[in-house]
Enzyme design. Sequence first.
Site, PDB file in Angstrom:
ATOM      1  N   HIS A  38       0.759  -1.243   0.000  1.00  0.00           N
ATOM      2  CA  HIS A  38       0.000   0.000   0.000  1.00  0.00           C
ATOM      3  C   HIS A  38       0.793   1.299   0.000  1.00  0.00           C
ATOM      4  CE1 HIS A  38      -3.646  -2.286   0.460  1.00  0.00           C
ATOM      5  NE2 HIS A  38      -3.148  -2.897   1.507  1.00  0.00           N
ATOM      6  N   LYS A  67      -6.367  -9.751  -6.930  1.00  0.00           N
ATOM      7  CA  LYS A  67      -6.990  -8.910  -5.919  1.00  0.00           C
ATOM      8  C   LYS A  67      -7.928  -7.939  -6.627  1.00  0.00           C
ATOM      9  CE  LYS A  67      -5.900  -6.274  -1.784  1.00  0.00           C
ATOM     10  NZ  LYS A  67      -4.848  -5.669  -0.967  1.00  0.00           N
ATOM     11  N   VAL A  69      -9.298  -5.017  -5.664  1.00  0.00           N
ATOM     12  CA  VAL A  69      -8.931  -3.609  -5.523  1.00  0.00           C
ATOM     13  C   VAL A  69      -7.705  -3.516  -4.639  1.00  0.00           C
ATOM     14  CG1 VAL A  69      -9.651  -1.341  -4.660  1.00  0.00           C
ATOM     15  CG2 VAL A  69     -11.338  -2.841  -5.726  1.00  0.00           C
ATOM     16  N   ASN A  70      -6.754  -2.700  -5.038  1.00  0.00           N
ATOM     17  CA  ASN A  70      -5.601  -2.414  -4.191  1.00  0.00           C
ATOM     18  C   ASN A  70      -5.320  -0.920  -4.272  1.00  0.00           C
ATOM     19  OD1 ASN A  70      -3.375  -3.850  -2.563  1.00  0.00           O
ATOM     20  ND2 ASN A  70      -2.283  -2.309  -3.762  1.00  0.00           N
ATOM     21  N   THR A  71      -5.115  -0.324  -3.105  1.00  0.00           N
ATOM     22  CA  THR A  71      -4.864   1.112  -3.033  1.00  0.00           C
ATOM     23  C   THR A  71      -3.425   1.362  -2.627  1.00  0.00           C
ATOM     24  OG1 THR A  71      -7.158   1.507  -2.435  1.00  0.00           O
ATOM     25  CG2 THR A  71      -5.582   3.272  -1.946  1.00  0.00           C
ATOM     26  N   HIS A 142      -2.617  -2.361   8.285  1.00  0.00           N
ATOM     27  CA  HIS A 142      -3.787  -2.696   7.464  1.00  0.00           C
ATOM     28  C   HIS A 142      -4.348  -1.419   6.845  1.00  0.00           C
ATOM     29  CE1 HIS A 142      -7.693  -4.324   6.324  1.00  0.00           C
ATOM     30  NE2 HIS A 142      -8.274  -3.405   7.049  1.00  0.00           N
TER      31      HIS A 142
END
Length: 149
Positions: A38, A67, A69-71, A142
Amino acid sequence: MKMHQCAVIFLLVLCASLSTDAQPADVRQRYEKFLKQHVYGNMNERICDREISKRHITQPNTDNGCKDVNTFILANKDTVKAVCTGGGTIYNKNKDLYMSTQPFAVVTCSLKSGARHPKCSYRGNKSTRKIVVGCEQGWPTHYDEGIIV
């Protein structure tokens, strides 16, 4: 003289154990995974496929292994860590979630329809938002969500 050397060595070891990088092994592992997934200051919306592949970001136990969505947070690790140590406010006390007091630029990579691992294909979108992170003992472990401001 020997006593003096032992005292100096003891103080050095003590200082090293109290440094900002000292953390329990289980927290360190989750923190490093958080950074890998992230935090990337040079991320842009055109390189989602490359970065997600290079960082081996997958979603186990799904039909396609990609995955959804990943930010990525466009900042350095110290700036993101600060959300857990005074640069954020409690968002959900029961889950140790903190919302940043300042907005961050982020790139959200969303899986394109029909993509399958290892050829995951993403569409990137850049935005600015306050981030919500889970913190353990003062370390972000997280990424929970972003709140558009």
